[in-house]
Design a protein around this motif. Structure first.
Motif, PDB file in Angstrom:
ATOM      1  N   ASP A 165       0.947  -1.232  -0.007  1.00  0.00           N
ATOM      2  CA  ASP A 165       0.089  -0.029  -0.037  1.00  0.00           C
ATOM      3  C   ASP A 165       0.670   1.217  -0.061  1.00  0.00           C
ATOM      4  O   ASP A 165       0.569   2.238  -0.747  1.00  0.00           O
ATOM      5  CB  ASP A 165      -0.912   0.151   1.164  1.00  0.00           C
ATOM      6  N   THR A 166       1.816   1.500   0.972  1.00  0.00           N
ATOM      7  CA  THR A 166       2.662   2.520   1.018  1.00  0.00           C
ATOM      8  C   THR A 166       4.212   2.017   1.270  1.00  0.00           C
ATOM      9  O   THR A 166       4.160   1.302   2.057  1.00  0.00           O
ATOM     10  CB  THR A 166       2.330   3.167   2.282  1.00  0.00           C
ATOM     11  N   LYS A 167       5.164   2.572   0.521  1.00  0.00           N
ATOM     12  CA  LYS A 167       6.478   2.530   0.658  1.00  0.00           C
ATOM     13  C   LYS A 167       6.893   3.685   1.044  1.00  0.00           C
ATOM     14  O   LYS A 167       6.863   4.967   0.723  1.00  0.00           O
ATOM     15  CB  LYS A 167       6.991   2.029  -0.727  1.00  0.00           C
ATOM     16  N   ILE A 168       7.857   3.571   2.131  1.00  0.00           N
ATOM     17  CA  ILE A 168       8.621   5.027   2.423  1.00  0.00           C
ATOM     18  C   ILE A 168      10.254   4.538   2.743  1.00  0.00           C
ATOM     19  O   ILE A 168      10.612   3.483   3.285  1.00  0.00           O
ATOM     20  CB  ILE A 168       7.988   5.387   3.809  1.00  0.00           C
ATOM     21  N   ILE A 169      10.772   5.296   2.105  1.00  0.00           N
ATOM     22  CA  ILE A 169      12.448   5.459   2.080  1.00  0.00           C
ATOM     23  C   ILE A 169      12.718   6.054   3.190  1.00  0.00           C
ATOM     24  O   ILE A 169      12.275   7.194   3.436  1.00  0.00           O
ATOM     25  CB  ILE A 169      13.156   5.941   0.902  1.00  0.00           C
ATOM     26  N   VAL A 170      13.549   5.498   4.065  1.00  0.00           N
ATOM     27  CA  VAL A 170      14.065   6.280   5.534  1.00  0.00           C
ATOM     28  C   VAL A 170      15.718   6.410   5.392  1.00  0.00           C
ATOM     29  O   VAL A 170      16.310   5.261   5.500  1.00  0.00           O
ATOM     30  CB  VAL A 170      13.657   5.521   6.709  1.00  0.00           C
ATOM     31  N   THR A 171      15.979   7.511   5.390  1.00  0.00           N
ATOM     32  CA  THR A 171      17.598   7.759   5.726  1.00  0.00           C
ATOM     33  C   THR A 171      18.060   9.069   6.540  1.00  0.00           C
ATOM     34  O   THR A 171      17.255   9.891   6.457  1.00  0.00           O
ATOM     35  CB  THR A 171      18.050   8.011   4.015  1.00  0.00           C
ATOM     36  N   ASP A 172      19.083   8.854   7.066  1.00  0.00           N
ATOM     37  CA  ASP A 172      19.861   9.832   7.637  1.00  0.00           C
ATOM     38  C   ASP A 172      20.184  10.912   6.576  1.00  0.00           C
ATOM     39  O   ASP A 172      20.554  10.459   5.505  1.00  0.00           O
ATOM     40  CB  ASP A 172      21.030   9.354   8.204  1.00  0.00           C
ATOM     41  N   GLY A 173      20.279  12.218   6.524  1.00  0.00           N
ATOM     42  CA  GLY A 173      20.832  13.181   5.984  1.00  0.00           C
ATOM     43  C   GLY A 173      22.395  13.206   5.873  1.00  0.00           C
ATOM     44  O   GLY A 173      22.968  13.050   4.987  1.00  0.00           O
ATOM     45  N   VAL A 174      22.843  13.113   7.173  1.00  0.00           N
ATOM     46  CA  VAL A 174      24.136  12.809   7.468  1.00  0.00           C
ATOM     47  C   VAL A 174      24.302  11.753   8.484  1.00  0.00           C
ATOM     48  O   VAL A 174      23.613  11.949   9.487  1.00  0.00           O
ATOM     49  CB  VAL A 174      24.808  14.362   8.202  1.00  0.00           C
ATOM     50  N   PHE A 175      25.065  10.857   7.943  1.00  0.00           N
ATOM     51  CA  PHE A 175      25.366   9.730   9.052  1.00  0.00           C
ATOM     52  C   PHE A 175      26.421   9.984  10.109  1.00  0.00           C
ATOM     53  O   PHE A 175      27.265  10.492   9.959  1.00  0.00           O
ATOM     54  CB  PHE A 175      25.752   8.451   8.044  1.00  0.00           C
ATOM     55  N   SER A 176      25.557   9.604  11.390  1.00  0.00           N
ATOM     56  CA  SER A 176      26.308  10.019  12.549  1.00  0.00           C
ATOM     57  C   SER A 176      27.514   9.557  12.868  1.00  0.00           C
ATOM     58  O   SER A 176      28.379  10.257  13.551  1.00  0.00           O
ATOM     59  CB  SER A 176      25.368   9.833  13.655  1.00  0.00           C
ATOM     60  N   MET A 177      27.675   8.420  12.566  1.00  0.00           N
ATOM     61  CA  MET A 177      28.999   7.737  12.807  1.00  0.00           C
ATOM     62  C   MET A 177      30.237   7.618  11.817  1.00  0.00           C
ATOM     63  O   MET A 177      31.271   7.604  11.746  1.00  0.00           O
ATOM     64  CB  MET A 177      28.981   6.144  13.219  1.00  0.00           C
ATOM     65  N   ASP A 178      29.660   8.000  10.420  1.00  0.00           N
ATOM     66  CA  ASP A 178      30.435   8.012   9.111  1.00  0.00           C
ATOM     67  C   ASP A 178      30.631   9.477   8.620  1.00  0.00           C
ATOM     68  O   ASP A 178      31.979   9.779   8.186  1.00  0.00           O
ATOM     69  CB  ASP A 178      29.914   7.150   8.055  1.00  0.00           C
ATOM     70  N   GLY A 179      29.791  10.361   9.059  1.00  0.00           N
ATOM     71  CA  GLY A 179      29.827  11.792   8.651  1.00  0.00           C
ATOM     72  C   GLY A 179      29.714  11.946   7.195  1.00  0.00           C
ATOM     73  O   GLY A 179      29.691  13.168   6.651  1.00  0.00           O
ATOM     74  N   ASP A 180      29.384  10.934   6.365  1.00  0.00           N
ATOM     75  CA  ASP A 180      29.027  10.940   4.777  1.00  0.00           C
ATOM     76  C   ASP A 180      27.506  11.477   4.682  1.00  0.00           C
ATOM     77  O   ASP A 180      26.504  11.552   5.592  1.00  0.00           O
ATOM     78  CB  ASP A 180      29.301   9.713   4.038  1.00  0.00           C
ATOM     79  N   LEU A 181      27.224  12.030   3.775  1.00  0.00           N
ATOM     80  CA  LEU A 181      25.780  12.408   3.189  1.00  0.00           C
ATOM     81  C   LEU A 181      25.154  11.149   2.488  1.00  0.00           C
ATOM     82  O   LEU A 181      25.723  10.675   1.868  1.00  0.00           O
ATOM     83  CB  LEU A 181      25.815  13.686   2.558  1.00  0.00           C
TER      84      LEU A 181
END
Length: 386
Positions: A165-181
């Motif tokens: 029914d619903t798909k949602i992508i979930v992501t960090d904007g900046v990853f807290s332990m790697d520092g990448d975007l």
């Protein structure tokens, strides 16, 4: 029960994974005191130095005289003050959404979103390196949760082929332990082509990234309205405490009515909301703080490259030094502390096995002398890294 807990603790101790709390005797700043010892602090998320800004202290003193120290109740009883209301309106205006709602922490915000908005007919697709609050919220949700390889668009695309029914992508904007975007432009394109929604946790981007500090979306020159759910915290770049979710009015009203981590908890004190409002004003009125931070990031990276330090790829304030082994990370961290530098070792289960690292965080208030001192101390310990 007690024997089982003792066994688990001993096992973690044997693996060099026991965490220790530091007790600060000073305020949060680039220079702090622990057990009567002075340190230059490279472990704080206070990226713009606002936690020690004099205007923040002045605001708190004034607000506590008016409101007192506590909020007294949850938002839906009598805990919602004028300061909360104004902060929500100002946050929504700043990021360009219809509404925003405050939560008492980033963990509670993410948990509330993922456990209240989706049911067993829905699908959550999360980056494997998302913050623990997103992963725990996904596990507690009625929706099915899948995880894609870190920042791997092919892996994400495969997970989005499921028909639900619903798909949602979930992501960090900046990853807290790697520092990448996260590659947000490409993720947005995938979301739109697969008729999926997108949630971004911008805890480490909000206030820091983008020309005006609006975060990861502004950094990539993306319109805020293209993201369905936006979450950010107020205890990092803003220098205060708490978190908020922003988006369409329907989303915000649904969270107010259904998110148990919002409904059944005491509101953050009005005095804290007032301080957060001041922090938001400073983000907008003192852009030189973001420039100072960017200058410090570039200076640190330049010196680290010259010293051939094994930094992980990152252009943000989070600059991880890969050590791999937990015991080595602890030894280097302690050696740096002996030289007056506070750099905390990050080990499993916070990060995957064999990826222990020193999580170096830079702020606008660090000086070039601070950074040079850190680089020299790490160079003297580089032989410890396997």
């Amino acid at each position: 029960m007690w024997n089982k807990l003792e066994s688990r603790l001993k096992q973690r101790q044997a693996q060099d994974l026991i965490r220790q709390r530091l007790t600060l005797e000073s305020g949060q700043d680039t220079e702090v005191s622990v057990n009567a010892t002075h340190y230059v602090n490279f472990s704080s998320n206070d990226y713009l130095g606002l936690a020690s800004h004099p205007k923040m202290a002045e605001t708190m003193i004034s607000a506590v005289k008016r409101y007192g120290p506590g909020s007294g109740a949850s938002h839906l009883v009598v805990g919602h003050s004028k300061e909360h209301n104004l902060l929500e309106e100002e946050l929504a205006e700043f990021v360009g959404t219809e509404r925003a709602v405050l939560f008492s922490s980033g963990f509670m915000a993410n948990y509330g979103v993922l456990t209240s908005l989706f049911d067993r007919k829905d699908l959550l697709v999360q980056d494997k390196l998302n913050h623990a609050s997103l992963i725990d919220g996904g596990r507690a949700s009625e929706a099915k949760m899948l995880r894609y390889a870190h920042n791997d668009l092919n892996s994400l695309q495969r997970q989005l082929k499921h028909q639900v029914d619903t798909k949602i992508i979930v992501t960090d904007g900046v990853f807290s332990m790697d520092g990448d975007l996260a590659p947000l432009p490409e993720i947005l394109s995938l979301a739109e082509s697969s008729q999926s929604q997108l949630m971004v946790d911008d805890a480490h981007g909000f206030g820091v990234l983008g020309e005006s500090g609006k975060g990861s979306l502004e950094y990539f020159e993306l319109e805020q309205g293209r993201v369905d759910i936006y979450m950010a915290t107020l205890g990092k770049a803003i220098g205060g405490y708490g978190a908020f979710v922003a988006g369409k009015s329907t989303l915000i009203e649904a969270l107010i009515q259904f998110a148990r981590s919002y409904i059944y908890t005491t509101a953050i004190p009005p005095v804290v909301a007032a301080v957060n409002r001041e922090g938001l004003r400073l983000v907008q009125s003192e852009p030189e703080l973001r420039q100072n931070l960017q200058d410090n990031i570039q200076y640190f990276k330049q010196l680290a490259e010259e010293a051939r330090l094994p930094l992980m790829p990152s252009d943000t304030a989070i600059q991880p030094l890969m050590v791999k082994k937990s015991d080595a990370a602890i030894r280097i961290s302690q050696s740096l502390r002996d030289r007056g530098l506070l750099v905390v070792a990050i080990r499993p289960p916070t990060v995957p096995e064999n990826t222990a690292r020193l999580r170096i965080t830079l702020t606008a208030n660090h000086t070039k002398a601070h950074i040079e001192q850190l680089i020299e101390a790490i160079k003297d310990n580089i032989q410890v890294i396997p």
